[in-house]
Scaffold this active site. Structure first.
Site, mmCIF file in Angstrom:
data_model
loop_
_atom_site.group_PDB
_atom_site.id
_atom_site.type_symbol
_atom_site.label_atom_id
_atom_site.label_comp_id
_atom_site.label_asym_id
_atom_site.label_seq_id
_atom_site.Cartn_x
_atom_site.Cartn_y
_atom_site.Cartn_z
ATOM 1 N N THR A 8 -21.939 -4.168 3.910
ATOM 2 C CA THR A 8 -21.319 -2.845 3.959
ATOM 3 C C THR A 8 -21.188 -2.301 2.544
ATOM 4 O O THR A 8 -21.053 -3.070 1.591
ATOM 5 C CB THR A 8 -19.914 -2.902 4.613
ATOM 6 O OG1 THR A 8 -19.312 -1.591 4.549
ATOM 7 C CG2 THR A 8 -18.976 -3.870 3.913
ATOM 8 N N ASP A 66 -19.990 -0.890 12.336
ATOM 9 C CA ASP A 66 -20.252 0.537 12.480
ATOM 10 C C ASP A 66 -19.077 1.154 13.223
ATOM 11 O O ASP A 66 -18.731 0.717 14.323
ATOM 12 C CB ASP A 66 -21.569 0.803 13.216
ATOM 13 C CG ASP A 66 -22.018 2.231 12.989
ATOM 14 O OD1 ASP A 66 -22.070 2.666 11.818
ATOM 15 O OD2 ASP A 66 -22.291 2.948 13.978
HETATM 16 P P1 ITT Z 1 -21.019 1.107 5.827
HETATM 17 O O1 ITT Z 1 -21.922 1.791 6.853
HETATM 18 O O2 ITT Z 1 -21.696 0.828 4.531
HETATM 19 O O3 ITT Z 1 -20.327 -0.091 6.398
HETATM 20 P P2 ITT Z 1 -19.460 3.571 6.024
HETATM 21 O O4 ITT Z 1 -18.172 3.991 5.395
HETATM 22 O O5 ITT Z 1 -20.644 4.514 5.924
HETATM 23 O O6 ITT Z 1 -19.825 2.121 5.456
HETATM 24 P P3 ITT Z 1 -19.367 3.861 8.949
HETATM 25 O O7 ITT Z 1 -20.687 4.528 9.120
HETATM 26 O O8 ITT Z 1 -19.014 2.786 9.905
HETATM 27 O O9 ITT Z 1 -19.190 3.214 7.510
HETATM 28 O O10 ITT Z 1 -18.158 4.888 8.942
HETATM 29 C C1 ITT Z 1 -18.191 6.107 9.604
HETATM 30 C C2 ITT Z 1 -17.139 6.997 9.031
HETATM 31 O O11 ITT Z 1 -15.906 6.624 9.620
HETATM 32 C C3 ITT Z 1 -16.966 6.910 7.515
HETATM 33 O O12 ITT Z 1 -16.738 8.222 7.034
HETATM 34 C C4 ITT Z 1 -15.734 6.056 7.332
HETATM 35 O O13 ITT Z 1 -14.995 6.439 6.185
HETATM 36 C C5 ITT Z 1 -14.944 6.356 8.613
HETATM 37 N N1 ITT Z 1 -14.167 5.191 9.017
HETATM 38 C C6 ITT Z 1 -14.630 3.944 9.279
HETATM 39 N N2 ITT Z 1 -13.609 3.121 9.558
HETATM 40 C C7 ITT Z 1 -12.477 3.863 9.484
HETATM 41 C C8 ITT Z 1 -11.110 3.583 9.635
HETATM 42 O O14 ITT Z 1 -10.675 2.359 9.881
HETATM 43 N N3 ITT Z 1 -10.245 4.582 9.499
HETATM 44 C C9 ITT Z 1 -10.656 5.835 9.225
HETATM 45 N N4 ITT Z 1 -11.922 6.173 9.030
HETATM 46 C C10 ITT Z 1 -12.837 5.194 9.151
#
Ligand code: ITT
Length: 191
Positions: A8, A66
């Protein structure tokens, strides 16, 4: 202690996974190599594909996460497109989209993908139901946390321990940790 590589780019996810999994005897180590994100409708498909790709690239067992926010009044949008929407319109304009909207229900979902090189991925899902706040509130957490409210507080207003007791990520990681310890007893979603 068992060690798992977490692929990640998001250090907040690594911190949360460490806080949740280290008491269970699982050590998390971040790898930032990234993985291609499929344009898919489900977080589970994206996580399964990413885990398989990263396990084969790094030649070791890996996990990926994800996550996304699914807003009822927007027919589940942004869902799997949550990272893109956070980067482009962001929390303030999401609140604008919901101006005057009475139905503020939303669900945060997390899919944890795990894979060993040459094997099929397994995926564990978790979700937490809440609502979109009227305003941005709180400086803790990350991403959608300051607009996602559960029981009167946004995740942005909650201490880490409180979010980690309730969150979509906790639900998915708890299942994953159980499965790591007892693979035959716990059901998972094989892709
Ligand atoms: P990786 O894919 O590199 O793991 P990312 O931040 O791009 O990191 P995601 O695609 O899973 O990860 O995240 C989708 C969006 O949701 C992203 O803008 C995150 O900041 C947000 N997000 C993920 N987990 C969250 C949480 O626990 N609380 C609030 N927002 C979250």
């Amino acid at each position: 202690m068992r060690k798992i590589i977490f692929v990640t780019g998001n250090p907040h996810k690594v911190k949360e996974a460490t806080d949740i999994m280290s008491p269970l005897g699982i050590k998390i180590e971040q790898n930032n190599c990234g993985y291609p994100e499929l344009q898919e409708d489900t977080l589970e498909a994206i996580a399964g594909f990413g885990a398989r790709w990263a396990a084969n690239k790094l030649n070791c067992e890996v996990m990926v996460d994800d996550s996304g926010i699914f807003i009822d009044a927007l027919s589940g949008f942004p869902g799997p497109y949550s990272a893109y929407v956070a980067r482009t319109i962001g929390n303030r304009r999401i609140l604008k989209l919901l101006d005057g909207e009475m139905n503020r229900r939303a669900v945060l979902k997390c899919a944890i993908g795990y894979c060993r090189p040459g094997e099929e991925p397994v995926v564990f899902s978790g979700e937490v139901e809440g609502k979109i706040a009227e305003d941005i509130r709180g400086k803790l957490g990350f991403g959608y946390d300051p607009i996602f409210e559960v029981g009167g507080l946004t995740f942005g207003e909650m201490a880490d321990e409180e979010k980690n007791r309730l969150s979509h990520r906790y639900m998915a990681l708890a299942e994953f940790s159980l499965w790591l310890k007892e693979p035959d007893r716990i059901k998972n979603q094989q892709l």
